[in-house]
Design a protein around this motif. Structure first.
Motif, PDB file in Angstrom:
ATOM      1  N   ALA A  87       0.515  -0.792   0.357  1.00 55.44           N
ATOM      2  CA  ALA A  87      -0.385   0.024  -0.015  1.00 55.44           C
ATOM      3  C   ALA A  87       0.658   1.466  -0.154  1.00 55.44           C
ATOM      4  CB  ALA A  87      -0.776  -0.308   1.251  1.00 55.44           C
ATOM      5  N   ARG A  88       2.366   1.630  -0.634  1.00 54.79           N
ATOM      6  CA  ARG A  88       2.938   2.444  -0.530  1.00 54.79           C
ATOM      7  C   ARG A  88       3.443   1.974  -2.063  1.00 54.79           C
ATOM      8  NH1 ARG A  88       7.403   3.297   2.685  1.00 54.79           N
ATOM      9  NH2 ARG A  88       7.134   5.455   2.192  1.00 54.79           N
ATOM     10  N   PHE A  89       3.659   3.804  -2.159  1.00 50.12           N
ATOM     11  CA  PHE A  89       3.874   3.947  -4.294  1.00 50.12           C
ATOM     12  C   PHE A  89       4.917   5.283  -4.216  1.00 50.12           C
ATOM     13  CE2 PHE A  89       0.662   1.855  -4.838  1.00 50.12           C
ATOM     14  CZ  PHE A  89       0.129   0.986  -5.865  1.00 50.12           C
ATOM     15  N   LYS A  90       5.359   4.628  -5.239  1.00 51.43           N
ATOM     16  CA  LYS A  90       6.137   6.229  -4.998  1.00 51.43           C
ATOM     17  C   LYS A  90       5.643   7.218  -6.753  1.00 51.43           C
ATOM     18  CE  LYS A  90      10.412   5.903  -7.356  1.00 51.43           C
ATOM     19  NZ  LYS A  90      12.041   5.559  -7.602  1.00 51.43           N
ATOM     20  N   ALA A  91       5.446   8.215  -6.543  1.00 51.60           N
ATOM     21  CA  ALA A  91       5.570   8.762  -8.024  1.00 51.60           C
ATOM     22  C   ALA A  91       6.098   9.699  -8.006  1.00 51.60           C
ATOM     23  CB  ALA A  91       4.511  10.035  -7.532  1.00 51.60           C
ATOM     24  N   PHE A 122       6.105  10.297  -2.303  1.00 50.39           N
ATOM     25  CA  PHE A 122       5.788   8.628  -1.933  1.00 50.39           C
ATOM     26  C   PHE A 122       4.119   9.281  -1.439  1.00 50.39           C
ATOM     27  CE2 PHE A 122       9.845   8.975  -1.731  1.00 50.39           C
ATOM     28  CZ  PHE A 122      10.619   8.201  -2.523  1.00 50.39           C
ATOM     29  N   PHE A 123       3.426   8.354  -1.697  1.00 51.09           N
ATOM     30  CA  PHE A 123       2.417   8.033  -0.885  1.00 51.09           C
ATOM     31  C   PHE A 123       1.752   6.688  -0.623  1.00 51.09           C
ATOM     32  CE2 PHE A 123       1.111   7.135  -5.352  1.00 51.09           C
ATOM     33  CZ  PHE A 123       0.494   7.269  -5.305  1.00 51.09           C
ATOM     34  N   GLY A 124       0.456   6.570   0.276  1.00 51.71           N
ATOM     35  CA  GLY A 124      -0.132   5.480   0.850  1.00 51.71           C
ATOM     36  C   GLY A 124      -1.497   5.119   1.110  1.00 51.71           C
ATOM     37  N   THR A 125      -1.878   4.833   1.904  1.00 49.40           N
ATOM     38  CA  THR A 125      -3.293   5.027   2.447  1.00 49.40           C
ATOM     39  C   THR A 125      -3.165   5.297   4.127  1.00 49.40           C
ATOM     40  OG1 THR A 125      -2.485   2.528   3.912  1.00 49.40           O
ATOM     41  CG2 THR A 125      -3.293   1.990   1.730  1.00 49.40           C
ATOM     42  N   ASP A 153       2.903   9.200   4.550  1.00 47.73           N
ATOM     43  CA  ASP A 153       3.485   9.947   3.592  1.00 47.73           C
ATOM     44  C   ASP A 153       1.744  10.263   3.118  1.00 47.73           C
ATOM     45  OD1 ASP A 153       5.553   8.251   2.938  1.00 47.73           O
ATOM     46  OD2 ASP A 153       4.463   6.724   2.183  1.00 47.73           O
ATOM     47  N   PHE A 154       1.922  10.709   2.953  1.00 43.56           N
ATOM     48  CA  PHE A 154       0.087  12.029   2.111  1.00 43.56           C
ATOM     49  C   PHE A 154      -0.244  10.592   1.694  1.00 43.56           C
ATOM     50  CE2 PHE A 154       2.633  15.485   2.475  1.00 43.56           C
ATOM     51  CZ  PHE A 154       1.036  16.407   2.533  1.00 43.56           C
ATOM     52  N   THR A 155      -2.230  10.269   1.660  1.00 43.20           N
ATOM     53  CA  THR A 155      -3.228   9.356   0.304  1.00 43.20           C
ATOM     54  C   THR A 155      -3.980  10.326  -0.498  1.00 43.20           C
ATOM     55  OG1 THR A 155      -4.884  10.886   1.862  1.00 43.20           O
ATOM     56  CG2 THR A 155      -4.116   9.072   3.456  1.00 43.20           C
TER      57      THR A 155
END
Length: 147
Positions: free
Chosen positions: A20-24, A33-36, A42-44
């Motif tokens: 549930a974590r991603f890098k843009a 970075f964002f996640g849940t 991390d920001f949602t």
């Protein structure tokens, strides 16, 4: 089309970096970075949308008002309520609030006098992010199959 042949194209690439974590990553190599919004800071995605709306308008308003003088305070807050109804999940009651102050004197007076008009220009014409939300835009979803 690639960024090189279409100067209007904007894009980001997402890479999963954990559960549930991603890098843009943008075309210039910038990353966020964002996640849940669980344990990590991390920001949602919803918070990123709010930040994009506030950030876009903040840049517009700053560009207009700072032609006269720099602000002594420039804070912006974006908020909305996440709801689930017959239209699915979405935000309602979106609001962008500006708390901006300028120094005393003639230049500060001119900047203060331009502030409301600058906010309205951003809202009504300049901010690509909030204008897209206000006008609505179809989002196409595709599946890319790779071996």
């Amino acid at each position: 089309m690639s960024d090189q042949t279409d100067p209007s194209l904007r894009s980001v690439e997402l890479t999963r970096i954990g559960p549930a974590r991603f890098k843009a990553t943008n075309a210039r190599g910038g990353e966020t970075f964002f996640g849940t919004g669980g344990e990590d800071p991390d920001f949602t995605p919803v918070e990123l949308l709010l930040a994009a709306i506030a950030g876009c308008s903040a840049l517009d308003v700053e560009a207009i008002t700072h032609k006269r003088t720099s602000s002594t305070r420039f804070d912006v807050r974006a908020e909305g309520r996440k709801v689930r109804d017959e239209h699915g999940n979405h935000l309602t009651g979106l609001r962008v609030s500006f708390d901006v102050a300028f120094p005393e004197g003639r230049e500060g007076d001119v900047a203060r006098a331009r502030l409301q008009a600058a906010i309205e220009m951003s809202r009504d014409r300049l901010c690509t992010v909030s204008r897209t939300v206000q006008l609505g835009a179809d989002v196409a979803y595709d599946r890319v199959s790779r071996p």
